[in-house]
Design a protein around this motif. Structure first.
Motif, mmCIF file in Angstrom:
data_model
loop_
_atom_site.group_PDB
_atom_site.id
_atom_site.type_symbol
_atom_site.label_atom_id
_atom_site.label_comp_id
_atom_site.label_asym_id
_atom_site.label_seq_id
_atom_site.Cartn_x
_atom_site.Cartn_y
_atom_site.Cartn_z
ATOM 1 N N GLU A 1 -1.480 29.672 -40.732
ATOM 2 C CA GLU A 1 -0.968 30.935 -41.276
ATOM 3 C C GLU A 1 -0.257 31.750 -40.193
ATOM 4 O OE1 GLU A 1 -4.383 32.727 -43.136
ATOM 5 O OE2 GLU A 1 -4.372 31.255 -44.768
ATOM 6 N N ALA A 2 -0.794 31.744 -38.977
ATOM 7 C CA ALA A 2 -0.167 32.477 -37.868
ATOM 8 C C ALA A 2 1.196 31.872 -37.533
ATOM 9 C CB ALA A 2 -1.071 32.466 -36.631
ATOM 10 N N ILE A 3 1.294 30.549 -37.581
ATOM 11 C CA ILE A 3 2.581 29.888 -37.324
ATOM 12 C C ILE A 3 3.597 30.324 -38.380
ATOM 13 C CG2 ILE A 3 3.776 27.657 -37.337
ATOM 14 C CD1 ILE A 3 1.053 26.494 -36.179
ATOM 15 N N LYS A 4 3.205 30.274 -39.664
ATOM 16 C CA LYS A 4 4.115 30.660 -40.750
ATOM 17 C C LYS A 4 4.479 32.135 -40.667
ATOM 18 C CE LYS A 4 2.633 27.118 -43.965
ATOM 19 N NZ LYS A 4 1.366 26.796 -44.565
ATOM 20 N N ALA A 5 3.505 32.988 -40.344
ATOM 21 C CA ALA A 5 3.745 34.432 -40.267
ATOM 22 C C ALA A 5 4.738 34.780 -39.163
ATOM 23 C CB ALA A 5 2.435 35.177 -40.043
ATOM 24 N N ASN A 6 4.869 33.894 -38.173
ATOM 25 C CA ASN A 6 5.789 34.123 -37.073
ATOM 26 C C ASN A 6 7.066 33.306 -37.208
ATOM 27 O OD1 ASN A 6 4.501 35.960 -34.863
ATOM 28 N ND2 ASN A 6 2.843 34.754 -35.736
ATOM 29 N N GLY A 7 7.323 32.825 -38.425
ATOM 30 C CA GLY A 7 8.595 32.178 -38.726
ATOM 31 C C GLY A 7 8.629 30.681 -38.499
ATOM 32 N N GLY A 8 7.518 30.098 -38.057
ATOM 33 C CA GLY A 8 7.506 28.672 -37.753
ATOM 34 C C GLY A 8 7.032 27.832 -38.916
ATOM 35 N N LYS A 9 7.031 26.528 -38.675
ATOM 36 C CA LYS A 9 6.579 25.572 -39.673
ATOM 37 C C LYS A 9 5.494 24.723 -39.029
ATOM 38 C CE LYS A 9 8.589 21.666 -41.304
ATOM 39 N NZ LYS A 9 9.737 20.825 -41.337
ATOM 40 N N SER A 10 4.394 24.548 -39.727
ATOM 41 C CA SER A 10 3.295 23.727 -39.220
ATOM 42 C C SER A 10 3.489 22.303 -39.715
ATOM 43 C CB SER A 10 1.976 24.295 -39.719
ATOM 44 O OG SER A 10 0.914 23.493 -39.284
ATOM 45 N N SER A 11 3.314 21.345 -38.815
ATOM 46 C CA SER A 11 3.440 19.945 -39.193
ATOM 47 C C SER A 11 2.192 19.191 -38.756
ATOM 48 C CB SER A 11 4.673 19.330 -38.520
ATOM 49 O OG SER A 11 4.744 17.944 -38.790
ATOM 50 N N SER A 12 1.905 18.092 -39.439
ATOM 51 C CA SER A 12 0.723 17.324 -39.060
ATOM 52 C C SER A 12 1.064 16.171 -38.137
ATOM 53 C CB SER A 12 0.032 16.791 -40.324
ATOM 54 O OG SER A 12 0.939 15.984 -41.041
ATOM 55 N N SER A 13 2.354 15.889 -37.939
ATOM 56 C CA SER A 13 2.710 14.775 -37.066
ATOM 57 C C SER A 13 3.728 15.201 -36.011
ATOM 58 C CB SER A 13 3.250 13.604 -37.881
ATOM 59 O OG SER A 13 4.401 13.998 -38.584
ATOM 60 N N VAL A 14 3.599 14.615 -34.842
ATOM 61 C CA VAL A 14 4.468 14.927 -33.705
ATOM 62 C C VAL A 14 5.737 14.082 -33.798
ATOM 63 C CG1 VAL A 14 4.646 14.899 -31.181
ATOM 64 C CG2 VAL A 14 2.459 15.428 -32.271
ATOM 65 N N SER A 15 6.888 14.741 -33.602
ATOM 66 C CA SER A 15 8.158 14.016 -33.535
ATOM 67 C C SER A 15 9.031 14.695 -32.493
ATOM 68 C CB SER A 15 8.865 14.029 -34.898
ATOM 69 O OG SER A 15 9.420 15.313 -35.141
ATOM 70 N N LYS A 16 10.219 14.122 -32.276
ATOM 71 C CA LYS A 16 11.140 14.734 -31.307
ATOM 72 C C LYS A 16 11.575 16.130 -31.741
ATOM 73 C CE LYS A 16 13.004 10.491 -29.475
ATOM 74 N NZ LYS A 16 13.321 10.170 -28.194
ATOM 75 N N LYS A 17 11.442 16.430 -33.030
ATOM 76 C CA LYS A 17 11.828 17.748 -33.540
ATOM 77 C C LYS A 17 10.727 18.792 -33.344
ATOM 78 C CE LYS A 17 14.938 15.932 -37.038
ATOM 79 N NZ LYS A 17 15.145 15.676 -38.455
ATOM 80 N N THR A 18 9.539 18.353 -32.904
ATOM 81 C CA THR A 18 8.429 19.280 -32.688
ATOM 82 C C THR A 18 8.764 20.199 -31.516
ATOM 83 O OG1 THR A 18 6.893 17.574 -33.451
ATOM 84 C CG2 THR A 18 5.944 19.431 -32.241
ATOM 85 N N ALA A 19 8.630 21.521 -31.715
ATOM 86 C CA ALA A 19 8.913 22.476 -30.637
ATOM 87 C C ALA A 19 7.821 22.411 -29.578
ATOM 88 C CB ALA A 19 9.029 23.891 -31.197
ATOM 89 N N PHE A 20 6.573 22.447 -30.017
ATOM 90 C CA PHE A 20 5.447 22.302 -29.105
ATOM 91 C C PHE A 20 4.183 21.974 -29.879
ATOM 92 C CE2 PHE A 20 5.967 26.894 -29.836
ATOM 93 C CZ PHE A 20 4.700 27.266 -30.265
#
Length: 84
Positions: free
Chosen positions: A30-49
């Motif tokens: 929820e904190a990620i979404k509230a700050n404009g981000g997207k939560s993902s369950s898998s790591v890829s090259k597109k993952t910010a951190f």
């Protein structure tokens, strides 16, 4: 629904792994979404951190292999402007 105020995670995909001390999994997503981000369950090259807690395991290893930044909860809190 857009939230007012700064969006420090705008257009960023964040993966959470391991056991967290400050958040439940739902709270940090929820904190990620509230700050404009997207939560993902898998790591890829597109993952910010990756926010890594205790016993992070394979997702942390994959992030390191892909050159994706791995941070702890305290750094995540700093990035979203919340006191640690």
């Amino acid at each position: 629904t857009a939230t007012a105020g700064p969006q420090p995670l705008a257009d960023k995909t964040v993966v959470v792994t391991g056991t967290l001390t400050h958040f439940t999994r739902q709270e940090i997503e929820e904190a990620i979404k509230a700050n404009g981000g997207k939560s993902s369950s898998s790591v890829s090259k597109k993952t910010a951190f990756v926010v890594a807690g205790e016993n992070a395991g394979s997702k942390q290893e994959k992030a390191q292999q892909l050159g994706v930044e791995v941070i702890d909860e305290e750094e995540f809190l700093r990035r979203i402007g919340r006191p640690v």
